[in-house]
Design a protein around this motif. Structure first.
Motif: not given
Length: 169
Positions: A38-41, A60-63
């Motif tokens: 998902p895209q980082l906000p 790319h939100d991989m946290r």
């Protein structure tokens, strides 16, 4: 059979239209890459780092993951001269592994500020390099042989964890 100049120009024009339509189809497919996360906000300010890098789409939100893999030699920059994905957000203490696809020739991974360096460029499929990010910040990196072509990436280490339905991921 004799061909007039006018007939020749008509045929050449038709070929040019057909050729550009074929290229437009190729370009459209490249633009429709499947996202890997998902895209980082809130996108970090990379301060022009990705100017001239055609495979950067978003961070790319991989946290929340303990390990993340980035492909080296993925499609981008008019060949296999990209990192895939080009930008990722991870949590502190995440290990990022760069894995060579074998495409695009010799590559390496070198941090802009000298934080990490995979060594001399190599081309072997399956080669890996890993680094564990402990401190928050933006870590920019390049493939030295293909930097001028736009082969750049970034790891954004963020403190906040993504949430889904009010729980940490």
């Amino acid at each position: 059979m004799t061909t007039s100049r006018r007939d020749f120009l008509k045929a050449a024009g038709a070929m040019a239209v057909l050729g550009s339509a074929g290229l437009a189809g190729c370009t459209g497919r490249a633009a429709q890459r499947q996202p890997s996360g998902p895209q980082l906000p809130n996108e970090p300010n990379y301060k022009g780092w990705f100017d001239g890098t055609d495979n950067y789409d978003y961070t790319h939100d991989m946290r929340g993951r303990s390990a993340v893999t980035i492909q080296v030699g993925s499609e981008g920059n008019m060949g296999e001269y990209g990192f895939g994905p080009a930008a990722v957000a991870v949590s502190p203490h995440t290990t990022v592994t760069w894995k060579w696809t074998g495409g695009g020739g010799d590559h390496n991974v070198v941090a802009d500020q000298g934080t990490f360096n995979s060594g001399p460029p190599v081309a072997e499929t399956g080669t890996t390099f890993e680094y564990t990010f402990d401190r928050p910040g933006v870590y920019k990196y390049v493939c030295e042989p293909h930097e001028a072509m736009g082969m750049k990436g970034a790891v954004f280490v963020a403190l906040a964890q993504p949430t889904e339905g009010g729980t940490s991921a």
